[in-house]
Scaffold this active site. Structure first.
Site, PDB file in Angstrom:
ATOM      1  N   ASP A 281       7.573  -5.833  -2.680  1.00  0.00           N
ATOM      2  CA  ASP A 281       7.053  -4.501  -2.417  1.00  0.00           C
ATOM      3  C   ASP A 281       6.622  -3.830  -3.709  1.00  0.00           C
ATOM      4  OD1 ASP A 281       6.369  -2.094  -1.335  1.00  0.00           O
ATOM      5  OD2 ASP A 281       8.435  -1.392  -1.056  1.00  0.00           O
ATOM      6  N   LYS A 288       4.930   1.698  -7.107  1.00  0.00           N
ATOM      7  CA  LYS A 288       6.280   1.969  -7.617  1.00  0.00           C
ATOM      8  C   LYS A 288       6.288   1.928  -9.144  1.00  0.00           C
ATOM      9  CE  LYS A 288       8.932  -0.221  -3.857  1.00  0.00           C
ATOM     10  NZ  LYS A 288       9.748   0.931  -3.453  1.00  0.00           N
ATOM     11  N   ASP A 358       4.070   3.169   0.305  1.00  0.00           N
ATOM     12  CA  ASP A 358       5.388   2.658  -0.066  1.00  0.00           C
ATOM     13  C   ASP A 358       6.426   2.899   1.027  1.00  0.00           C
ATOM     14  OD1 ASP A 358       7.201   1.374  -1.698  1.00  0.00           O
ATOM     15  OD2 ASP A 358       7.725   3.171  -2.837  1.00  0.00           O
ATOM     16  N   GLU A 360       6.465   1.344   3.859  1.00  0.00           N
ATOM     17  CA  GLU A 360       5.878   0.252   4.649  1.00  0.00           C
ATOM     18  C   GLU A 360       6.876  -0.457   5.544  1.00  0.00           C
ATOM     19  OE1 GLU A 360       8.311  -1.890   2.201  1.00  0.00           O
ATOM     20  OE2 GLU A 360       7.063  -0.196   1.628  1.00  0.00           O
ATOM     21  N   ARG A 362       9.178   0.645   7.569  1.00  0.00           N
ATOM     22  CA  ARG A 362       9.228   1.222   8.917  1.00  0.00           C
ATOM     23  C   ARG A 362       7.993   0.842   9.731  1.00  0.00           C
ATOM     24  NH1 ARG A 362       9.538   7.089   6.348  1.00  0.00           N
ATOM     25  NH2 ARG A 362      10.580   5.754   4.821  1.00  0.00           N
TER      26      ARG A 362
END
Length: 510
Positions: A281, A288, A358, A360, A362
């Site tokens: 991620d 991030k 970010d 993502e 869910r």
């Protein structure tokens, strides 16, 4: 990776086991700490005469209380030459105490080839951990020892002492070697589920793309008697899994959906487990910071936990039908990545405005939950995810957040977590916050759109997921805090923890 440590019972005493570490358990008795003799012959005759001082004096000298995990060491000749002798606290003999003691022994025994401990460790009711509690106490001892001996390393020359090769349970002269076997088998199955999850979590993402994770799930299914079904990107497109596709569209390594089925004969209930499987991620275009990104090979912990739990269902004789759904994608940065402001359509037909790429996890789980409701008709849904930093802020790194729409389901999971040493804390699904996941241009937004409540991120994420559960009994485990360990302590090694795999298994058994 297979466990480097093996646990099994043997006949004879700890002195006759050929061990280079002999263990005497010390219980926290009502009148003070006291040694645990174990079955007849498990400790050698005339033990006090072979020690530097009588056991009672040694316990007093080292100021031991019998607290679980407490240790002291000294050298002694038990009849076969000089060996290391350890006094090991086992508390009151509860499963939690023996899990802690097993972990302490595994850490104490690193660098040694064999450790021996009397098989008659105290269990509730004084049954030696193998009787009235169904062997839960001794199973927990094995579970703790194996988890603490877990090691994952890709180094050409791993640093530090190797885990102990064997832990033998000395059964004395009564021929009782068969008695602990079932408890050790159960403890090994529980620990093995968590260790499998840890292996998957700790694998670097250069290797661990969505296809790789789907392949490992299929291999586990073949070994564990499960049926596996995998959707590739063409299948996902054809069947309308728009959220999984949107999260994965920025990566050159396309997403997958994996279904694992366990269907024992005569099952009277059906549970669906959903695991977040984001293999790396970056945050997508909502990038991030680098320090946060370093940990993101572990962002598929939810899927790993589901795979680990599914792998042990048959071994533990679970009578519940279980379907595992792994929503797997890589959230990457590229010209084809989804953008803030994009609107996607989920499997169930609802539209979602993506306000933060970010958020993502869910999204991919929304598709899997939609599929479960539409196609599987389960009695209950449980999802697991390293979902929000907010859960970690709220509860720290030792406790998982539990959200649930059903009190009985929540209570059963809380009890299973307590029995597993994986504590959960129930968090509120505050109805007043529900409108914050609405969108002016779509059915839903993937993050809160109102600052009126201070952006309660973990609750907003749970409320978003609830929209896809079809009114079924549902629980959401946000394990962002306990899903990763930054140090070596207790049952944990640095890296992925596999938190919740053992909890799910104990719940599903019950």
């Amino acid at each position: 990776m297979p466990f480097p440590t093996q646990i099994h019972p043997v006949a004879g005493s700890v002195a006759e086991a050929g061990a280079d570490l002999a263990v005497v358990a010390v219980r926290a008795g009502a009148e003070g700490p006291e040694p645990v003799a174990g079955p007849p012959g498990a400790l050698p005759d005339g033990l006090d005469a072979r020690l530097p001082a009588p056991l009672a004096e040694l316990i007093a000298h080292y100021e031991l209380t019998g607290r679980a995990g407490e240790t002291a060491q000294f050298a002694a000749d038990l009849g076969g030459g000089l060996v290391r002798v350890a006094l090991l606290g086992v508390g009151e003999g509860t499963a939690a105490d023996l899990r802690t003691a097993g972990a302490a022994l595994a850490r104490l025994a690193k660098g040694r080839s064999r450790a021996a401990v009397p098989a008659g460790l105290p269990g509730p009711g004084g049954d030696g951990g193998t009787g009235g509690d169904g062997g839960e106490a001794l199973a927990a001892f094995a579970e703790g020892a194996l988890l603490a001996s877990y090691r994952f390393s890709l180094a050409s020359d791993p640093k530090g002492p190797e885990p102990v090769g064997e832990i033998v349970l000395a059964c004395g002269d009564g021929g009782g070697e068969a008695k602990p076997v079932e408890a050790v088998r159960r403890g090994t199955a529980l620990a093995g589920a968590a260790a499998l999850a840890r292996d998957l979590i700790n694998t670097p993402s250069a290797r661990k793309d969505p296809a790789w994770l789907a392949g490992r799930a299929t291999e586990v299914a073949a070994r564990a008697g499960l049926q596996a079904t995998v959707w590739d990107e063409a299948d996902l497109e054809r069947e309308g899994f728009g959220a999984i596709l949107a999260v994965g569209q920025g990566s050159s390594r396309p997403p997958r959906l994996v279904r694992l089925d366990y269907a024992p004969e005569g099952a009277e209930s059906h549970v669906v487990l959903v695991g977040k499987g984001v293999t790396f991620d970056t945050g997508g275009l909502s990038l991030k910071p680098n320090d946060n990104m370093k940990l993101m090979k572990t962002d598929m912990s939810g899927a790993a936990v589901v795979i680990g739990a599914m792998s042990a269902l048959a071994e533990l004789g679970c009578r519940t039908r279980v379907t595992g759904l792994l929503a797997v994608a890589e959230n990457a940065v590229s010209g084809s990545a989804q953008r803030p402001g994009d609107v996607l359509t989920t499997y169930g037909g609802r539209t979602v405005e993506v306000l933060n790429t970010d958020a993502e996890g869910r999204l991919v789980m929304a598709d899997a939950l939609d599929y479960a409701v539409a196609e599987l008709e389960p009695d209950a849904l449980v999802d697991v995810a390293t979902l929000t930093g907010a859960a970690k802020v709220a509860l720290g790194t030792g406790t998982g957040a539990l959200f649930a729409t059903d009190d009985a389901l929540a209570g059963a999971l809380l009890e299973a977590g307590d029995r597993s040493g994986e504590p959960l804390w129930r968090m509120p699904l505050t109805e007043e916050y529900a409108p914050t996941v609405s969108s002016p241009v779509a059915d839903l937004a993937n993050i809160g759109t109102s600052g009126d409540y201070g952006h309660p991120g973990a609750t907003e994420a749970a409320l978003f997921l609830r929209e896809f559960t079809g009114g079924l009994p549902w629980a959401h485990l946000d394990v962002a805090g306990p899903g990763r360990s930054m140090s070596e302590q207790g049952l944990l090694t640095k890296g992925g923890t596999g938190f919740a795999a053992r909890t799910l298994l104990r719940w599903l058994e019950a």
